[in-house]
Design an enzyme around this catalytic site. Structure first.
Site, PDB file in Angstrom:
ATOM      1  N   LYS A  46      22.666 -32.669 -52.026  1.00 17.22           N
ATOM      2  CA  LYS A  46      21.627 -32.241 -52.964  1.00 17.22           C
ATOM      3  C   LYS A  46      20.314 -32.046 -52.217  1.00 17.22           C
ATOM      4  O   LYS A  46      20.193 -32.384 -51.039  1.00 17.22           O
ATOM      5  CB  LYS A  46      21.458 -33.296 -54.064  1.00 17.22           C
ATOM      6  CG  LYS A  46      21.079 -34.672 -53.548  1.00 17.22           C
ATOM      7  CD  LYS A  46      20.981 -35.687 -54.666  1.00 17.22           C
ATOM      8  CE  LYS A  46      20.596 -37.057 -54.094  1.00 17.22           C
ATOM      9  NZ  LYS A  46      20.296 -38.022 -55.163  1.00 17.22           N
ATOM     10  N   TYR A  99     -11.396 -33.517 -40.136  1.00 17.26           N
ATOM     11  CA  TYR A  99     -12.028 -33.647 -41.434  1.00 17.26           C
ATOM     12  C   TYR A  99     -12.496 -35.071 -41.690  1.00 17.26           C
ATOM     13  O   TYR A  99     -11.811 -36.048 -41.357  1.00 17.26           O
ATOM     14  CB  TYR A  99     -11.054 -33.242 -42.548  1.00 17.26           C
ATOM     15  CG  TYR A  99     -10.835 -31.761 -42.665  1.00 17.26           C
ATOM     16  CD1 TYR A  99     -11.895 -30.889 -42.908  1.00 17.26           C
ATOM     17  CD2 TYR A  99      -9.558 -31.225 -42.544  1.00 17.26           C
ATOM     18  CE1 TYR A  99     -11.684 -29.523 -43.030  1.00 17.26           C
ATOM     19  CE2 TYR A  99      -9.339 -29.853 -42.674  1.00 17.26           C
ATOM     20  CZ  TYR A  99     -10.409 -29.013 -42.912  1.00 17.26           C
ATOM     21  OH  TYR A  99     -10.209 -27.666 -43.027  1.00 17.26           O
TER      22      TYR A  99
END
Length: 358
Positions: free
Chosen positions: A34, A255
């Site tokens: 899956k 940042y």
């Protein structure tokens, strides 16, 4: 040349299936593919498993199963969440899928297909996970359902373990006991063990086991890697340096100025970021490797780039490969440093990553 490459070793998939068979020699294996094969590519993974003789595959939903059928995967496929509409139920029958039924509304929906429908079903029981599954006391009622539908092909009983990755937690043993007692004297195959159940709980190695993460070479157990179990990592994720610069002590990187150079420091920029699947939870200090030597993240992950403290690789240069995880840098270790789990690392890769299969 791709910015970010995930190299997938399909021979390792087959090797890991062999490890599962040695751990649970009396069990048949339903391997989970899956979520696009846990991010590894459902079709190539399923082909490798089918070629290695896996007994069945498991997916979450109909769309995932249909993708495999269209790729000519012929082995049994189980829908772990079952079907959610009559249209899906009819298509599941057409595609020869096994439906994991977890609620009475799904039984009603399958019933409406008519007596001629060749429905293959598992019944999922809730032994304590409290997510999906019939209450254990519903077993007699479910047996009556089977009697009322002699055309259905019944594959067995499934449950799912909540805490199998906690070796000291006795709840797993309690779940197995509840499941077994509810089915005392009841016919049908049993399926209990997920990856952690297969590794840590012999009593969970029932008629069927359902390995997921260990098929992909990683361990779900804390403090343990797949290599400790004899597994081989399937995915190797790499980028490359696109800039190398030296900064003085006190200079800040990236940042929010979240990382400060403690001394004159060589900083590398690698062409990979959260748009590729390297989440912002990869904080400063998370390990990477450049040219075979260990370095660490320095500063916040950007959309397309990460910055690395290259003091561990002082002669690194533009173009050098950057290993995010793989053989020499287990995904389990990286995930722990990033505050997540290897499942999320693998499943979180985006379409921008180039996949290479061997």
């Amino acid at each position: 040349m791709p910015r970010v490459t995930a190299s997938i070793d399909l021979a390792a998939i087959q090797h890991n299936l062999g490890v599962v068979r040695r751990l649970a020699p009396r069990s048949r294996v339903m391997a989970a593919v899956k979520a696009n094969g846990y991010g590894h590519g459902a079709i190539p993974v399923a082909r490798a498993l089918e070629a290695a003789g896996v007994d069945a595959l498991a997916v979450a939903c109909l769309e995932e199963a249909v993708e495999l059928r269209r790729a000519h995967i012929h082995c049994p496929i189980a829908l772990l969440e079952g079907v959610i509409s009559e249209e899906e139920a009819a298509q599941a029958v057409y595609e020869r899928l096994q439906v994991v039924v977890h609620d009475h509304w799904q039984i009603d929906m399958l019933h409406r297909l008519g007596p001629e429908a060749q429905v293959g079903v598992w019944f999922k029981l809730d032994s304590g996970m409290h997510r999906l599954g019939f209450p254990l006391e519903d077993v007699p009622r479910l047996l009556e359902v089977l009697k009322a539908h002699p055309g259905w092909s019944f594959h067995g009983w499934i449950t799912h373990l909540a805490s199998a990755d906690e070796p000291e937690n006795s709840f797993t043993r309690e779940q197995v006991t509840r499941f077994s007692h509810a089915l005392q004297g009841v016919a049908g195959q049993r399926s209990i063990g997920n990856s952690a159940g297969i590794i840590g709980w012999p009593e969970a190695r029932a008629d069927w086991v359902r390995p997921g993460l260990i098929i992909y070479g990683a361990s779900p157990m804390p403090g343990q890697t797949g290599a400790d179990l004899g597994l081989r990592p399937v995915m190797r994720l790499e980028s490359r340096l696109i800039a190398v610069r030296d900064f003085e002590a006190g200079e800040t990187i990236g940042y929010a100025q979240s990382w400060t150079c403690p001394e004159r420091t060589r900083i590398g920029v690698a062409a990979v970021g959260y748009a590729d699947g390297i989440h912002r939870t990869f904080r400063s200090g998370t390990a990477a490797r450049v040219g075979g030597r260990q370095v660490t993240y320095a500063g916040r992950v950007s959309m397309d780039m990460i910055t690395l403290d290259l003091r561990g690789a002082p002669d690194a240069r533009v173009g050098d490969p950057v290993l995010l995880w793989g053989d020499e840098l287990p995904a389990e270790h990286v995930a722990a440093q990033a505050g997540t789990i290897p499942y999320e690392l693998f499943c979180g890769l985006t379409q921008r990553v180039h996949f290479r299969y061997r």
